[in-house]
Design a protein around this motif. Structure first.
Motif, PDB file in Angstrom:
ATOM      1  N   GLY A 100       5.075  -5.823 -25.455  1.00 38.38           N
ATOM      2  CA  GLY A 100       3.865  -6.911 -25.421  1.00 38.38           C
ATOM      3  C   GLY A 100       4.615  -8.197 -25.676  1.00 38.38           C
ATOM      4  O   GLY A 100       6.026  -8.134 -26.513  1.00 38.38           O
ATOM      5  N   SER A 101       3.985  -9.548 -25.888  1.00 42.75           N
ATOM      6  CA  SER A 101       4.792 -10.793 -25.852  1.00 42.75           C
ATOM      7  C   SER A 101       4.869 -10.909 -27.331  1.00 42.75           C
ATOM      8  O   SER A 101       4.111 -10.595 -28.253  1.00 42.75           O
ATOM      9  CB  SER A 101       4.081 -11.871 -25.208  1.00 42.75           C
ATOM     10  OG  SER A 101       2.700 -11.862 -25.967  1.00 42.75           O
ATOM     11  N   THR A 146       1.498 -12.454 -28.702  1.00 42.52           N
ATOM     12  CA  THR A 146       0.617 -11.321 -28.882  1.00 42.52           C
ATOM     13  C   THR A 146       0.797 -10.587 -30.060  1.00 42.52           C
ATOM     14  O   THR A 146       0.126 -10.462 -30.867  1.00 42.52           O
ATOM     15  CB  THR A 146       0.527 -10.488 -27.826  1.00 42.52           C
ATOM     16  OG1 THR A 146       0.322 -11.376 -26.427  1.00 42.52           O
ATOM     17  CG2 THR A 146      -0.676  -9.349 -27.896  1.00 42.52           C
ATOM     18  N   ASN A 147       2.109 -10.163 -30.391  1.00 46.51           N
ATOM     19  CA  ASN A 147       2.400  -9.266 -31.309  1.00 46.51           C
ATOM     20  C   ASN A 147       2.213  -9.928 -32.811  1.00 46.51           C
ATOM     21  O   ASN A 147       1.738  -9.464 -33.649  1.00 46.51           O
ATOM     22  CB  ASN A 147       3.880  -8.812 -31.232  1.00 46.51           C
ATOM     23  CG  ASN A 147       4.104  -7.638 -30.284  1.00 46.51           C
ATOM     24  OD1 ASN A 147       3.259  -6.915 -29.920  1.00 46.51           O
ATOM     25  ND2 ASN A 147       5.310  -7.555 -29.779  1.00 46.51           N
ATOM     26  N   ARG A 151       0.114 -12.306 -33.343  1.00 42.89           N
ATOM     27  CA  ARG A 151      -1.435 -12.430 -33.361  1.00 42.89           C
ATOM     28  C   ARG A 151      -1.773 -10.837 -33.918  1.00 42.89           C
ATOM     29  O   ARG A 151      -2.745 -10.883 -35.073  1.00 42.89           O
ATOM     30  CB  ARG A 151      -1.883 -12.838 -32.301  1.00 42.89           C
ATOM     31  CG  ARG A 151      -3.495 -13.009 -32.384  1.00 42.89           C
ATOM     32  CD  ARG A 151      -4.187 -13.552 -31.266  1.00 42.89           C
ATOM     33  NE  ARG A 151      -3.870 -12.566 -30.091  1.00 42.89           N
ATOM     34  CZ  ARG A 151      -4.319 -11.319 -29.777  1.00 42.89           C
ATOM     35  NH1 ARG A 151      -5.157 -10.844 -30.776  1.00 42.89           N
ATOM     36  NH2 ARG A 151      -3.789 -10.724 -28.468  1.00 42.89           N
ATOM     37  N   LEU A 152      -1.359  -9.978 -33.227  1.00 42.81           N
ATOM     38  CA  LEU A 152      -1.871  -8.820 -33.668  1.00 42.81           C
ATOM     39  C   LEU A 152      -1.587  -8.508 -35.061  1.00 42.81           C
ATOM     40  O   LEU A 152      -2.180  -7.858 -35.717  1.00 42.81           O
ATOM     41  CB  LEU A 152      -1.534  -7.828 -32.558  1.00 42.81           C
ATOM     42  CG  LEU A 152      -1.842  -6.288 -32.768  1.00 42.81           C
ATOM     43  CD1 LEU A 152      -3.491  -6.298 -32.705  1.00 42.81           C
ATOM     44  CD2 LEU A 152      -1.234  -5.321 -31.632  1.00 42.81           C
TER      45      LEU A 152
END
Lengths: 116, 342
Positions: free
Chosen positions: B215-216, B219-220, B222-223
């Motif tokens: 994943g980007s 994204t990572n 944020r996750l």
């Protein structure tokens, strides 16, 4: 030894006086007066003006009493000796009273020193 | 001498009192207002009687020699009474002053002793308070250490430079790509929460989320932030003081295993709880307890275990290696095990 000489004189006077005055010399009163004078003198009555005055009165009266005794005036001598005794007693008491007042002042000062 | 002279002077039968009687009356009046009234009433009575005799002699034969003589004696008796009254008063006052002085001295001494005793007992209390506070502190530290230790059943606990680090496997906590805690994760976190509550109240907590490299970056990040936040929120609901907690999303920046394998990526998906640095004492006890662990853990492991990179990383911190412990049962089941180290 001293007591013998002390009493020899009044005793002699007494005997002589009794021979012509009709009453006995106040030997006992004489001794008591002199004893009182001595006691007053011992507590320092001469150093207290008022006491010293009464001590002198006592001595003068004893002296006068001795003279009266020699003249056979035993009754008058006895009265003087009684008076001399109370004067000497007063001299002693005044001296002691003054001492008691000095002691009291000292105690009061000691007490005051605590609260300071 | 005076008495004899006066007696002679007043012997002629005048009705006037002799000077001695006048003196005696005056002396008695003075004695009556002297302390003799209070202190030596007997002496005053004697003086009164002497004066009475003089007065009687005066009645009987005014101005007589006997009157003068008795009055002379009466005057002296009155003076004596007054002097003895004053003496008695002085002695009474002296005794009172001395008693008061003594009482005050004793009072001062007593209050000094009281003060001393009070100071001593205060000192003693302070000593006891200090030692009991010390005992309480030690007990609290031991309890805190024991609490963290108990987490070894659900998480890996190790000591690092930044503090005690509790590592929770992301694959246990969260479904892939999600940030919602699973029921099993909640159970594990309940134990973590209990252990954290045992720590000193002011101990700071940093909750870090980590992802693998899939994943980007955005994204990572944020996750990982969301996952750390989910853990933090849940811990807060279980009673951990939220003000102690700092939430950080690390994304994929800090892998502890290779992202090339499935198991390595699983290890990298994790949440770390950093318990603020504490004194070295509990760390020592951790070391002692965990020394026994590797053998048991190793015995259960299988050859394909992907934890190798993680162990290599730990090797850089030899002291911590002893304290590491990976015992989350679910994790072991999922990941399989590694053969014992040669």
């Amino acid at each position: 030894m001293t007591s013998i000489t002390r009493f020899a004189l009044p005793l002699g006077i007494a005997i002589t006086a009794a021979a012509c005055g009709g009453s006995e010399a106040p030997t006992k009163q004489f001794a008591e007066s002199q004893s009182a004078v001595r006691a007053a003198s011992e507590v320092g009555a001469e150093r207290n003006p008022q006491a010293a005055l009464h001590l002198k009165m006592a001595r003068d009266q004893i002296e006068k009493a001795q003279a009266l005794n020699r003249e056979g005036e035993h009754a008058a001598a006895k009265q003087l000796l009684k008076q001399a005794e109370v004067d000497a007693e007063l001299a002693l008491t005044l001296t002691r009273a003054e001492q008691a007042q000095r002691d009291e002042e000292q105690a009061e000062q000691q007490l005051q020193s605590l609260s300071q | 001498m005076a008495g004899a002279l006066s007696a002679t002077a007043w012997a002629c039968g005048s009705s006037a009192p002799t000077q001695e009687l006048v003196d005696a009356r005056r002396a008695y009046e003075r004695a009556q207002v002297s302390p003799a009234t209070e202190y030596t009433p007997d002496e005053l009575l004697t003086a009164r009687q002497a004066l009475d005799r003089a007065e009687a002699a005066h009645e009987d034969d005014p101005g007589s020699n006997t009157e003068a003589h008795l009055a002379y004696l009466a005057a002296r008796k009155a003076q004596l009474a007054a002097a003895r009254g004053e003496m008695a008063q002085a002695k009474a006052s002296e005794a009172k002053a001395k008693a008061t002085y003594q009482a005050q001295l004793e009072k001062t001494a007593t209050s000094s002793q009281d003060q001393l005793a009070k100071t001593r007992s205060q000192l003693e209390e302070a000593r006891e308070a200090t030692s009991s506070a010390e005992a309480a502190r030690q007990t609290a530290e031991q309890r805190a250490a024991a609490a963290l230790q108990s987490l070894s059943q659900v998480a890996m606990v190790k000591e690092e430079q930044r503090g005690m680090v509790i590592t929770l496997s992301g694959s246990v906590l969260f479904p892939s790509g999600g940030a919602t805690l699973s029921p099993i994760a909640r159970q594990s976190l309940d134990q973590v929460a209990e252990a954290l509550k045992q720590q000193a109240r002011e101990t700071p907590l940093i909750i870090e989320g980590h992802t693998d490299s899939r994943g980007s970056d955005a994204t990572n990040e944020r996750l990982s932030q969301e996952r750390a936040q989910a853990v933090a929120s849940y811990l807060a609901t279980r009673g951990v003081d939220a003000s102690r907690i700092q939430v950080v999303g690390r994304g994929e920046e800090q892998p502890i295993a290779s992202n090339d394998t499935t198991d390595g990526r699983a290890s990298n998906r994790r949440v770390e709880i950093v318990v603020g640095s504490r004194s070295s004492e509990p760390a020592t006890s951790f070391g002692a307890v965990n020394k026994a662990a590797p053998g048991g853990a190793a015995a259960k492991t299988l050859p394909t275990e992907p934890q190798q990179p993680m162990q290599q990383q730990r090797m850089q911190q030899p002291q911590q290696q002893q304290q590491q412990r990976m015992q989350q049962p679910q994790q072991q089941q999922q990941q399989g095990a590694q053969p014992p180290a040669p």
